[in-house]
Design a protein around this motif. Structure first.
Motif, mmCIF file in Angstrom:
data_model
loop_
_atom_site.group_PDB
_atom_site.id
_atom_site.type_symbol
_atom_site.label_atom_id
_atom_site.label_comp_id
_atom_site.label_asym_id
_atom_site.label_seq_id
_atom_site.Cartn_x
_atom_site.Cartn_y
_atom_site.Cartn_z
ATOM 1 N N TRP A 185 -5.513 -0.413 -5.628
ATOM 2 C CA TRP A 185 -4.629 -1.455 -6.146
ATOM 3 C C TRP A 185 -4.153 -2.423 -5.076
ATOM 4 N N THR A 186 -4.422 -2.126 -3.803
ATOM 5 C CA THR A 186 -4.160 -3.133 -2.760
ATOM 6 C C THR A 186 -5.223 -4.225 -2.773
ATOM 7 N N LEU A 187 -6.353 -3.991 -3.445
ATOM 8 C CA LEU A 187 -7.440 -4.971 -3.468
ATOM 9 C C LEU A 187 -7.136 -6.131 -4.418
ATOM 10 N N PRO A 188 -6.962 -5.901 -5.735
ATOM 11 C CA PRO A 188 -6.703 -7.049 -6.614
ATOM 12 C C PRO A 188 -5.355 -7.707 -6.359
ATOM 13 N N GLY A 234 0.815 -1.208 0.000
ATOM 14 C CA GLY A 234 0.000 0.000 0.000
ATOM 15 C C GLY A 234 0.846 1.253 0.000
ATOM 16 N N ARG A 235 1.866 1.285 0.868
ATOM 17 C CA ARG A 235 2.733 2.462 0.930
ATOM 18 C C ARG A 235 3.561 2.608 -0.339
ATOM 19 N N ALA A 236 4.011 1.471 -0.907
ATOM 20 C CA ALA A 236 4.808 1.534 -2.130
ATOM 21 C C ALA A 236 3.984 2.096 -3.289
ATOM 22 N N ILE A 237 2.743 1.620 -3.432
ATOM 23 C CA ILE A 237 1.879 2.119 -4.504
ATOM 24 C C ILE A 237 1.558 3.591 -4.273
ATOM 25 N N ALA A 238 1.347 3.973 -3.012
ATOM 26 C CA ALA A 238 1.064 5.383 -2.704
ATOM 27 C C ALA A 238 2.248 6.262 -3.080
ATOM 28 N N MET A 239 3.478 5.795 -2.811
ATOM 29 C CA MET A 239 4.667 6.567 -3.203
ATOM 30 C C MET A 239 4.686 6.789 -4.712
ATOM 31 N N PHE A 240 4.382 5.721 -5.450
ATOM 32 C CA PHE A 240 4.374 5.808 -6.909
ATOM 33 C C PHE A 240 3.296 6.771 -7.398
#
Length: 436
Positions: free
Chosen positions: A363-366, A150-156
């Motif tokens: 994107w943490t869901l799928p 979650g944090r990695a995707i948020a950073m992106f």
């Protein structure tokens, strides 16, 4: 003595893991963030170009909306094939290819003269960029297990608000300062000056991005083992590994529908924010650019705080639903206060914060339950279907503005769509599946 030695090793293991992930974050995330920053700027700078281009080329609101949205038709048709190619040839080569080609096409947008050429170039831009976003989401699953993702995707995805914070004033300044230089309009300079850097970033990707943990020479063997063991354990918990099986999974289609609604809100704001601010009475392009940065500043704070909270509590659904409702309310109240610059900016800030918060959370869901080869096709399928909303929302808002001479109906529509997204996540996505 022996017992103390074992205890020391056990105590050191979490530190070694933290050190390994710190290395990963500092090595790959700044480059991916830079990629998305220039990518999103190239995708939506047409919203600023519109301030001059529509008048210069005599484009109606419907023509602009169709052109802005047709990007997503090209994106849709080439998304899944592009991500499957990335899965086979590696992220470094394919992401570099994507960025270099779309940077060139974005710069060539400066030569648009007719509605047809506008449509063709926007379609080609979508073809060139197809696969970038889902490719990076897939790439992050190679490095980060679900509990860290979650944090990695948020950073992106922070690249979206940062592109707004930097790109909005920059775009306004280019329109104002370069208009007429060398006989070119400000919007032509805008496409050239914001497209060329993308090619350079693509070359950086080719030089510095590693395809996966095994290729990372900057990790020592123990760090590689820790990361690979975490990924293997994470993949072992996923439920879908076949793309054909995935196509029969109703959850995938529900998630695609939810993402369709999320992106309707995102692109509604991204493509129309300068127009919404201009409608409040602000005229100078630089002033519009500076005011456009405010909602993105608020959004970057909200999205990182809420995504951190979601990872910390291992809870996804309510962390998604509440910001989605707030995002919908923000868009609705931006229309209610359309004639008041102060209240409108406050409402748009709430709307942007809600929408941009739920983008990485989605994107943490799928990625919590699909793995293996299915992840490449599944992520791309959800993303390509969801991105069709960019065409629908852009065209609809342009059509409704021509019809009613106001963007208010469009904002009410987008607000309602975000309410539906919140209800679908709470009602149809099981907590046991995604709260890990």
């Amino acid at each position: 003595m022996k017992t103390n030695s074992v205890t020391t090793v056990d105590d050191a293991a979490p530190d070694k893991e933290a050190q390994a992930y710190s290395k990963v974050v500092w090595r790959i995330m700044p480059l991916l963030f830079l990629c998305f920053l220039v990518a999103y700027l190239d995708r939506v700078n047409v919203g600023f170009a519109k301030l001059q281009m529509s008048t210069d080329l005599n484009f109606s609101e419907t023509v602009y909306g169709l052109g802005a949205g047709i990007f997503f038709i090209g994106y849709f048709f080439f998304e899944v094939p592009s991500n499957l190619i990335l899965y086979r040839v590696g992220a470094r080569k394919w992401i570099a290819r994507i960025m270099i080609t779309w940077g060139i096409i974005s710069a060539l947008m400066m030569f648009v003269t007719t509605p047809t050429s506008f449509y063709v170039m926007r379609f080609l831009l979508g073809v060139a960029e197809a696969g970038f976003f889902p490719g990076v989401i897939l790439y992050l699953t190679y490095w980060f297990p679900a509990r860290r993702r979650g944090r990695a995707i948020a950073m992106f995805i922070t690249g979206i608000p940062i592109s707004g914070i930097i790109g909005s004033p920059l775009s306004g300044w280019i329109l104002q300062a370069f208009n007429g230089v060398n006989g070119w309009a400000g919007w032509q300079w805008l496409f050239l000056l914001e497209g060329a850097p993308t090619v350079l970033v693509g070359l950086l990707v080719w030089r510095f991005l590693d395809d996966g943990i095994a290729d990372a020479k900057w990790l020592d063997p123990e760090e590689k083992k820790i990361l690979q063991d975490n990924i293997r354990a994470d993949v072992g918990e996923k439920t879908s590994h076949s793309f054909k099986h995935l196509l029969r999974d109703t959850k995938i289609w529900i998630l695609a529908l939810i993402y369709f609604g999320v992106l309707m809100g995102l692109y509604g704001v991204s493509f129309w924010l300068p127009t919404l601010i201009k409608a409040t009475g602000v005229e100078r392009p630089l002033d519009i650019g500076l005011l456009s940065a405010i909602p993105y500043i608020v959004a970057i704070i909200a999205m990182n705080l809420i995504n951190r909270s979601s990872d910390r509590h291992a809870e996804r659904r309510w962390h998604f639903a509440i910001p989605a409702v707030l995002g919908g309310l923000g868009l609705i109240f931006s229309a209610v206060f359309a004639q008041n610059p102060v209240y409108s900016i406050i409402a748009l800030s709430v709307g942007c914060a809600g929408i941009l918060t739920i983008c990485p959370l989605f994107w943490t869901l799928p990625t919590a339950f699909i793995g293996g080869a299915a992840a490449a096709g599944g992520i791309a399928l959800i993303n390509s279907l969801g991105n069709l909303s960019g065409f629908v929302s852009s065209y609809l808002i342009g059509f409704l503005k021509d019809l009613t001479h106001s963007t208010s109906i469009g904002m009410y529509m987008l607000g309602g769509v975000l309410f539906v997204c919140a209800a679908l996540v709470i009602g149809l996505i099981p907590a046991r599946l995604v709260n890990r």
